[in-house]
Design an enzyme around this catalytic site. Structure first.
Site, PDB file in Angstrom:
ATOM      1  N   ARG A 104     -50.254 -42.716  -4.006  1.00 42.84           N
ATOM      2  CA  ARG A 104     -50.335 -43.729  -5.058  1.00 42.84           C
ATOM      3  C   ARG A 104     -49.815 -45.053  -4.490  1.00 42.84           C
ATOM      4  O   ARG A 104     -48.822 -45.072  -3.738  1.00 42.84           O
ATOM      5  CB  ARG A 104     -49.496 -43.342  -6.282  1.00 42.84           C
ATOM      6  CG  ARG A 104     -50.144 -42.286  -7.175  1.00 42.84           C
ATOM      7  CD  ARG A 104     -51.423 -42.772  -7.870  1.00 42.84           C
ATOM      8  NE  ARG A 104     -52.010 -41.760  -8.733  1.00 42.84           N
ATOM      9  CZ  ARG A 104     -52.978 -40.924  -8.384  1.00 42.84           C
ATOM     10  NH1 ARG A 104     -53.459 -40.944  -7.150  1.00 42.84           N
ATOM     11  NH2 ARG A 104     -53.473 -40.069  -9.252  1.00 42.84           N
TER      12      ARG A 104
ATOM     13  N   GLU B  21     -54.256 -51.818  -7.627  1.00 47.22           N
ATOM     14  CA  GLU B  21     -55.684 -51.511  -7.390  1.00 47.22           C
ATOM     15  C   GLU B  21     -56.551 -51.606  -8.645  1.00 47.22           C
ATOM     16  O   GLU B  21     -57.753 -51.872  -8.566  1.00 47.22           O
ATOM     17  CB  GLU B  21     -55.842 -50.121  -6.754  1.00 47.22           C
ATOM     18  CG  GLU B  21     -55.467 -48.967  -7.662  1.00 47.22           C
ATOM     19  CD  GLU B  21     -55.547 -47.612  -6.957  1.00 47.22           C
ATOM     20  OE1 GLU B  21     -55.044 -47.485  -5.825  1.00 47.22           O
ATOM     21  OE2 GLU B  21     -56.105 -46.673  -7.555  1.00 47.22           O
TER      22      GLU B  21
ATOM     23  N   HIS C 129     -59.510 -45.835  -3.045  1.00 45.63           N
ATOM     24  CA  HIS C 129     -59.110 -44.590  -3.723  1.00 45.63           C
ATOM     25  C   HIS C 129     -60.244 -43.555  -3.656  1.00 45.63           C
ATOM     26  O   HIS C 129     -60.740 -43.074  -4.677  1.00 45.63           O
ATOM     27  CB  HIS C 129     -58.743 -44.874  -5.191  1.00 45.63           C
ATOM     28  CG  HIS C 129     -57.752 -43.900  -5.747  1.00 45.63           C
ATOM     29  ND1 HIS C 129     -56.640 -44.267  -6.452  1.00 45.63           N
ATOM     30  CD2 HIS C 129     -57.713 -42.544  -5.691  1.00 45.63           C
ATOM     31  CE1 HIS C 129     -55.968 -43.190  -6.822  1.00 45.63           C
ATOM     32  NE2 HIS C 129     -56.590 -42.130  -6.357  1.00 45.63           N
TER      33      HIS C 129
HETATM   34  P1  NAI Z   1     -48.212 -31.502  -5.776  1.00 44.99           P
HETATM   35  O1  NAI Z   1     -47.614 -31.618  -7.134  1.00 44.99           O
HETATM   36  O2  NAI Z   1     -48.854 -30.216  -5.353  1.00 44.99           O
HETATM   37  O3  NAI Z   1     -47.105 -31.852  -4.675  1.00 44.99           O
HETATM   38  C1  NAI Z   1     -46.279 -32.976  -4.722  1.00 44.99           C
HETATM   39  C2  NAI Z   1     -45.038 -32.676  -3.878  1.00 44.99           C
HETATM   40  O4  NAI Z   1     -44.280 -33.883  -3.757  1.00 44.99           O
HETATM   41  C3  NAI Z   1     -44.102 -31.617  -4.502  1.00 44.99           C
HETATM   42  O5  NAI Z   1     -43.823 -30.634  -3.542  1.00 44.99           O
HETATM   43  C4  NAI Z   1     -42.863 -32.422  -4.881  1.00 44.99           C
HETATM   44  O6  NAI Z   1     -41.686 -31.660  -4.779  1.00 44.99           O
HETATM   45  C5  NAI Z   1     -42.908 -33.522  -3.846  1.00 44.99           C
HETATM   46  N1  NAI Z   1     -42.125 -34.718  -4.189  1.00 44.99           N
HETATM   47  C6  NAI Z   1     -41.903 -35.266  -5.396  1.00 44.99           C
HETATM   48  N2  NAI Z   1     -41.154 -36.382  -5.262  1.00 44.99           N
HETATM   49  C7  NAI Z   1     -40.887 -36.507  -3.939  1.00 44.99           C
HETATM   50  C8  NAI Z   1     -40.139 -37.455  -3.180  1.00 44.99           C
HETATM   51  N3  NAI Z   1     -39.533 -38.510  -3.737  1.00 44.99           N
HETATM   52  N4  NAI Z   1     -40.079 -37.282  -1.829  1.00 44.99           N
HETATM   53  C9  NAI Z   1     -40.690 -36.226  -1.245  1.00 44.99           C
HETATM   54  N5  NAI Z   1     -41.421 -35.315  -1.913  1.00 44.99           N
HETATM   55  C10 NAI Z   1     -41.499 -35.451  -3.247  1.00 44.99           C
HETATM   56  O7  NAI Z   1     -49.232 -32.719  -5.671  1.00 44.99           O
HETATM   57  P2  NAI Z   1     -50.522 -32.828  -4.740  1.00 44.99           P
HETATM   58  O8  NAI Z   1     -51.673 -32.116  -5.370  1.00 44.99           O
HETATM   59  O9  NAI Z   1     -50.155 -32.498  -3.346  1.00 44.99           O
HETATM   60  O10 NAI Z   1     -50.837 -34.396  -4.862  1.00 44.99           O
HETATM   61  C11 NAI Z   1     -49.912 -35.373  -4.390  1.00 44.99           C
HETATM   62  C12 NAI Z   1     -50.356 -36.725  -4.892  1.00 44.99           C
HETATM   63  O11 NAI Z   1     -51.573 -37.114  -4.267  1.00 44.99           O
HETATM   64  C13 NAI Z   1     -50.724 -36.787  -6.395  1.00 44.99           C
HETATM   65  O12 NAI Z   1     -49.568 -36.912  -7.214  1.00 44.99           O
HETATM   66  C14 NAI Z   1     -51.578 -38.011  -6.450  1.00 44.99           C
HETATM   67  O13 NAI Z   1     -50.736 -39.144  -6.654  1.00 44.99           O
HETATM   68  C15 NAI Z   1     -52.200 -38.102  -5.059  1.00 44.99           C
HETATM   69  N6  NAI Z   1     -53.636 -37.854  -5.068  1.00 44.99           N
HETATM   70  C16 NAI Z   1     -54.472 -38.808  -4.522  1.00 44.99           C
HETATM   71  C17 NAI Z   1     -55.835 -38.628  -4.502  1.00 44.99           C
HETATM   72  C18 NAI Z   1     -56.766 -39.650  -3.891  1.00 44.99           C
HETATM   73  O14 NAI Z   1     -57.986 -39.562  -4.093  1.00 44.99           O
HETATM   74  N7  NAI Z   1     -56.273 -40.615  -3.119  1.00 44.99           N
HETATM   75  C19 NAI Z   1     -56.449 -37.432  -5.092  1.00 44.99           C
HETATM   76  C20 NAI Z   1     -55.494 -36.471  -5.588  1.00 44.99           C
HETATM   77  C21 NAI Z   1     -54.142 -36.692  -5.583  1.00 44.99           C
END
Ligand code: NAI
Length: 338
Positions: free
Chosen positions: A235, A264, A296
């Protein structure tokens, strides 16, 4: 049951329409407008609103939706940082699509990293213009380098597995470590400070929360290795863009691959090529030869679109049938209001 979709594009509509016959009791009404307080009245009489990453789902919008009868906000994305959960609480339920295709995002992250590192974006345009020189296109060998991942959830883990194949040393930072990932990739969990200090490449894979907004700022950039490559497919607001611009100017950051940008909304997903960019920060970012910015796009694969459509419609069906919502964000709501 009527669903008002906002901010839709042809490729999304196609994915949803391909599944529509399996959900005869759902009526899908697609709109191109972004959801804002100004467009929210268009959802009047719709019990379900389906929104995306750059829709404005702050208190004012949610209030208008609730007044118009909306009881379910179905996010067709993984992140829900743009939803004011405090304002939604008690008015409507919020569901999302977690982990629809971690590989799609992880593979795109790798593509951005390789592109920035080996200057493919510059080579591509250069050769097309008949310029076959190599000056300024040097990259670094990734093998043997240290790659730091901030966030090892679904996408972070998928990216870690890809990077393990490059023979890099992996460092992870996450408040919820995944022990299996250590065995599988040979990586190690460490503090954010250590990760910043030792990594040649840093990739962000954590969700945006109030606590980690501008996680990458002037201070954390100062802690990084000179010449570090920074990749963000998570993000935009995780990075303080003006601080990044300063770090690019001094060379502290040697290159950035960004699929997201903090402001964005209003630019990304739209063809703005005939209009002036009024955002000076975005315009400055685009001047750097060592920055690759995409709109994105990391999720955009056939598989991910199909999976988003399927899970979104299933989420809505659960709501329609009064079942417990499998992908309610309430379970993950950091506010614990309920
Ligand atoms: P997820 O929920 O499976 O994993 C997120 C991880 O980040 C968790 O293990 C959590 O403990 C950790 N976390 C939370 N705060 C943290 C911090 N301050 N420092 C380090 N780790 C921390 O989420 P997933 O599916 O891996 O997605 C991650 C992010 O990717 C989403 O929240 C979304 O913002 C972004 N995303 C972007 C896309 C794109 O098209 N560019 C598409 C899908 C997701």
């Amino acid at each position: 049951m009527k669903i008002a979709f906002f901010d839709t594009k042809p490729y999304e509509r196609q994915a949803f329409q391909a599944l529509a016959s399996a959900y005869p009791s759902l009526s899908l009404d697609f709109r191109e407008e972004r959801l804002t307080p100004a467009t929210a009245p268009l959802a009047e009489g719709y019990p379900v609103v389906c929104a995306f990453v750059n829709d404005d789902l702050q208190a004012k919008t949610l209030e208008i939706l609730a007044r118009g009868g909306t009881r379910l906000l179905a996010m067709r994305c993984a992140g829900f940082n743009n939803v004011d959960l405090r304002a939604a609480c008690g008015k409507m339920q919020v569901v999302r699509v977690p982990g629809y295709s971690p590989q799609a995002v992880a593979e795109f992250t790798l593509a951005l990293l390789l592109c920035v590192n080996r200057r493919l974006h510059r080579a591509y345009t250069r050769v097309r213009e008949g310029n076959f020189s190599l000056d300024g296109l040097q990259g670094m060998v990734l093998h043997g380098k240290t790659v730091g991942l901030v966030g090892t959830g679904r996408i972070g883990q998928a990216f870690a597995r890809l990077m393990a194949g490059f023979g890099v040393r992996l460092l992870f930072s996450d408040p919820h470590p995944q022990p299996a990932l250590l065995l599988e990739t040979g990586g190690e969990y460490t503090s954010l400070e250590e990760l910043l200090r030792h990594s040649d490449v840093i990739s962000l894979h954590c969700p945006l929360t109030p606590e980690n907004t501008h996680l990458i700022n002037r201070e954390t950039l100062r802690q990084m290795k000179p010449g570090v490559l920074l990749v963000n497919t998570s993000r935009g607001k995780l990075i303080h863009t003006q601080a990044l611009i300063q770090a690019l100017k001094t060379g502290r950051v040697g290159g950035a691959g960004l699929d997201v940008y903090e402001e964005e909304a209003g630019y990304f997903f739209e063809d703005r090529s005939s209009r002036i960019i009024r955002d000076d920060v975005l315009a400055r970012l685009l001047t750097f030869p060592n920055v690759v910015l995409t709109s994105h796009q990391a999720f955009l694969t056939h598989e991910a679109l199909a999976s988003i459509a399927q899970t979104t419609l299933e989420n809505i069906r659960e709501f329609q049938e009064g079942k417990p919502l499998s992908h309610s964000v309430c379970q993950e709501c950091p506010l614990h209001l309920c």
